[in-house]
Write a protein that holds these residues in place. Structure first.
Motif, PDB file in Angstrom:
ATOM      1  N   ILE A 150      59.883  10.288  -6.746  1.00 44.45           N
ATOM      2  CA  ILE A 150      60.360  11.001  -5.551  1.00 44.45           C
ATOM      3  C   ILE A 150      60.887  10.002  -4.527  1.00 44.45           C
ATOM      4  O   ILE A 150      61.949  10.194  -3.933  1.00 44.45           O
ATOM      5  N   LEU A 151      60.159   8.912  -4.336  1.00 49.72           N
ATOM      6  CA  LEU A 151      60.562   7.902  -3.360  1.00 49.72           C
ATOM      7  C   LEU A 151      61.894   7.256  -3.743  1.00 49.72           C
ATOM      8  O   LEU A 151      62.692   6.903  -2.877  1.00 49.72           O
ATOM      9  N   ARG A 152      62.164   7.127  -5.037  1.00 48.68           N
ATOM     10  CA  ARG A 152      63.429   6.543  -5.500  1.00 48.68           C
ATOM     11  C   ARG A 152      64.608   7.474  -5.230  1.00 48.68           C
ATOM     12  O   ARG A 152      65.737   7.033  -5.189  1.00 48.68           O
ATOM     13  N   ASN A 153      64.336   8.774  -5.102  1.00 46.33           N
ATOM     14  CA  ASN A 153      65.371   9.775  -4.872  1.00 46.33           C
ATOM     15  C   ASN A 153      66.500   9.653  -5.903  1.00 46.33           C
ATOM     16  O   ASN A 153      67.663   9.470  -5.550  1.00 46.33           O
ATOM     17  N   PRO A 154      66.176   9.788  -7.191  1.00 38.17           N
ATOM     18  CA  PRO A 154      67.165   9.551  -8.241  1.00 38.17           C
ATOM     19  C   PRO A 154      68.146  10.709  -8.412  1.00 38.17           C
ATOM     20  O   PRO A 154      67.849  11.851  -8.090  1.00 38.17           O
ATOM     21  N   THR A 155      69.299  10.383  -8.951  1.00 39.85           N
ATOM     22  CA  THR A 155      70.264  11.395  -9.363  1.00 39.85           C
ATOM     23  C   THR A 155      69.833  11.988 -10.693  1.00 39.85           C
ATOM     24  O   THR A 155      69.931  13.185 -10.918  1.00 39.85           O
ATOM     25  N   LEU A 156      69.343  11.115 -11.578  1.00 36.18           N
ATOM     26  CA  LEU A 156      68.924  11.508 -12.924  1.00 36.18           C
ATOM     27  C   LEU A 156      67.441  11.229 -13.091  1.00 36.18           C
ATOM     28  O   LEU A 156      66.994  10.099 -12.898  1.00 36.18           O
ATOM     29  N   LEU A 157      66.692  12.255 -13.437  1.00 34.61           N
ATOM     30  CA  LEU A 157      65.253  12.138 -13.640  1.00 34.61           C
ATOM     31  C   LEU A 157      64.954  12.259 -15.123  1.00 34.61           C
ATOM     32  O   LEU A 157      65.368  13.229 -15.774  1.00 34.61           O
ATOM     33  N   LEU A 158      64.227  11.291 -15.658  1.00 38.72           N
ATOM     34  CA  LEU A 158      63.852  11.269 -17.066  1.00 38.72           C
ATOM     35  C   LEU A 158      62.348  11.503 -17.178  1.00 38.72           C
ATOM     36  O   LEU A 158      61.557  10.706 -16.682  1.00 38.72           O
ATOM     37  N   LEU A 159      61.973  12.605 -17.811  1.00 36.19           N
ATOM     38  CA  LEU A 159      60.561  12.935 -18.013  1.00 36.19           C
ATOM     39  C   LEU A 159      60.251  12.775 -19.492  1.00 36.19           C
ATOM     40  O   LEU A 159      60.766  13.518 -20.321  1.00 36.19           O
ATOM     41  N   ASP A 160      59.418  11.803 -19.822  1.00 32.81           N
ATOM     42  CA  ASP A 160      59.078  11.537 -21.218  1.00 32.81           C
ATOM     43  C   ASP A 160      57.671  12.057 -21.501  1.00 32.81           C
ATOM     44  O   ASP A 160      56.704  11.337 -21.349  1.00 32.81           O
ATOM     45  N   GLU A 161      57.594  13.324 -21.871  1.00 28.71           N
ATOM     46  CA  GLU A 161      56.319  13.990 -22.181  1.00 28.71           C
ATOM     47  C   GLU A 161      55.313  13.800 -21.050  1.00 28.71           C
ATOM     48  O   GLU A 161      54.154  13.452 -21.267  1.00 28.71           O
ATOM     49  N   ALA A 162      55.759  14.057 -19.839  1.00 32.26           N
ATOM     50  CA  ALA A 162      54.978  13.756 -18.639  1.00 32.26           C
ATOM     51  C   ALA A 162      53.694  14.559 -18.506  1.00 32.26           C
ATOM     52  O   ALA A 162      52.820  14.193 -17.724  1.00 32.26           O
ATOM     53  N   THR A 163      53.525  15.667 -19.241  1.00 29.85           N
ATOM     54  CA  THR A 163      52.300  16.465 -19.121  1.00 29.85           C
ATOM     55  C   THR A 163      51.566  16.619 -20.451  1.00 29.85           C
ATOM     56  O   THR A 163      50.607  17.363 -20.535  1.00 29.85           O
ATOM     57  N   SER A 164      51.982  15.886 -21.473  1.00 29.23           N
ATOM     58  CA  SER A 164      51.468  16.145 -22.819  1.00 29.23           C
ATOM     59  C   SER A 164      49.982  15.832 -23.011  1.00 29.23           C
ATOM     60  O   SER A 164      49.340  16.441 -23.854  1.00 29.23           O
ATOM     61  N   ALA A 165      49.424  14.907 -22.253  1.00 26.81           N
ATOM     62  CA  ALA A 165      48.038  14.500 -22.491  1.00 26.81           C
ATOM     63  C   ALA A 165      47.093  14.946 -21.376  1.00 26.81           C
ATOM     64  O   ALA A 165      46.048  14.349 -21.179  1.00 26.81           O
ATOM     65  N   LEU A 166      47.449  16.013 -20.660  1.00 29.62           N
ATOM     66  CA  LEU A 166      46.651  16.425 -19.508  1.00 29.62           C
ATOM     67  C   LEU A 166      45.854  17.691 -19.781  1.00 29.62           C
ATOM     68  O   LEU A 166      46.268  18.542 -20.570  1.00 29.62           O
ATOM     69  N   ASP A 167      44.733  17.829 -19.090  1.00 26.37           N
ATOM     70  CA  ASP A 167      43.972  19.073 -19.143  1.00 26.37           C
ATOM     71  C   ASP A 167      44.739  20.128 -18.341  1.00 26.37           C
ATOM     72  O   ASP A 167      45.696  19.822 -17.623  1.00 26.37           O
ATOM     73  N   ALA A 168      44.327  21.393 -18.453  1.00 30.58           N
ATOM     74  CA  ALA A 168      45.067  22.510 -17.856  1.00 30.58           C
ATOM     75  C   ALA A 168      45.197  22.379 -16.344  1.00 30.58           C
ATOM     76  O   ALA A 168      46.269  22.614 -15.780  1.00 30.58           O
ATOM     77  N   GLU A 169      44.121  21.993 -15.655  1.00 28.71           N
ATOM     78  CA  GLU A 169      44.168  21.881 -14.192  1.00 28.71           C
ATOM     79  C   GLU A 169      45.108  20.760 -13.756  1.00 28.71           C
ATOM     80  O   GLU A 169      45.933  20.935 -12.855  1.00 28.71           O
ATOM     81  N   SER A 170      45.014  19.607 -14.414  1.00 25.69           N
ATOM     82  CA  SER A 170      45.904  18.496 -14.083  1.00 25.69           C
ATOM     83  C   SER A 170      47.346  18.850 -14.404  1.00 25.69           C
ATOM     84  O   SER A 170      48.263  18.519 -13.646  1.00 25.69           O
ATOM     85  N   GLU A 171      47.567  19.535 -15.523  1.00 24.41           N
ATOM     86  CA  GLU A 171      48.926  19.908 -15.895  1.00 24.41           C
ATOM     87  C   GLU A 171      49.546  20.824 -14.838  1.00 24.41           C
ATOM     88  O   GLU A 171      50.714  20.673 -14.484  1.00 24.41           O
ATOM     89  N   ARG A 172      48.759  21.749 -14.315  1.00 25.00           N
ATOM     90  CA  ARG A 172      49.257  22.658 -13.281  1.00 25.00           C
ATOM     91  C   ARG A 172      49.682  21.871 -12.042  1.00 25.00           C
ATOM     92  O   ARG A 172      50.760  22.097 -11.478  1.00 25.00           O
ATOM     93  N   ALA A 173      48.852  20.918 -11.600  1.00 26.83           N
ATOM     94  CA  ALA A 173      49.183  20.107 -10.415  1.00 26.83           C
ATOM     95  C   ALA A 173      50.418  19.248 -10.672  1.00 26.83           C
ATOM     96  O   ALA A 173      51.293  19.124  -9.809  1.00 26.83           O
ATOM     97  N   VAL A 174      50.512  18.685 -11.864  1.00 23.15           N
ATOM     98  CA  VAL A 174      51.668  17.853 -12.204  1.00 23.15           C
ATOM     99  C   VAL A 174      52.925  18.712 -12.289  1.00 23.15           C
ATOM    100  O   VAL A 174      53.993  18.320 -11.809  1.00 23.15           O
TER     101      VAL A 174
END
Length: 187
Positions: A150-174
């Protein structure tokens, strides 16, 4: 029409005659089994490698024509296992950026739903996070990585399985933090 094989195994191409066009502001998900080339595509976008054939273009410009610093200023990566440095939250969030003040870091942490857990640490944002962020949960490390993006304020955002290893509560927040981050960006 990109072709690419890793230098360590040039006889095994990862991408062959691969083409994809993403319009500004468009959201695209790459889905496939392990080894299909999803992370390789990110590495090509970030110019950790150049394609063997064809070209990768950003706003119509071949990436090889851009300075790495210029290219990467427009991109941010939130990986599956984010890198957290052995320092405090301030330094982890503003990593690699000059002239960023604490108000900007705090605003990015707020947008990433990270302020509450950071303030709950013994010294708040000043707390030492440990090697690889061992004092944080997986979801907390992801939200720090999102705050950094967010701080970088990118034009292009790359998400590489950003929620794949999280529990349900953490995944919701992410997921909520990612929704904030994705507004007005190509991803």
């Amino acid at each position: 029409r990109v072709g690419f094989a890793y230098p360590s195994n040039p006889a095994r191409p990862i991408l062959t005659d691969f083409s994809l066009e993403i319009a500004p502001g468009e959201k695209v998900a790459l889905v496939g089994p392990s080894g299909a080339g999803k992370s390789t595509l990110f590495q090509l976008l970030l110019r950790f490698h150049d394609p063997d054939t064809g070209s990768v273009r950003f706003d119509g410009i071949d990436l090889r024509e851009l300075r790495l610093e210029e290219l990467r200023r427009h991109m941010a990566l939130v990986p599956q296992d984010p890198v957290i440095f052995a320092s405090d939250a301030w330094e982890n969030i503003r990593y690699g950026l000059e002239g960023i003040d604490r108000h900007q870091v705090r605003a990015a942490a707020q947008a990433a739903h990270a302020v509450a857990f950071l303030e709950a640490l013994p010294q708040g944002f000043d707390s030492f996070l440990g090697e690889r962020g061992v004092r944080l949960s997986g979801g907390q490390r992801q939200r720090l990585a999102i705050a950094r993006a967010i701080l970088r304020n990118p034009t292009l955002l790359l998400l590489d399985e950003a929620t794949s290893a999280l529990d349900a509560e953490s995944e919701r927040a992410v997921q909520e933090a990612l929704e904030n981050l994705m507004q007005g960006r190509t991803g």
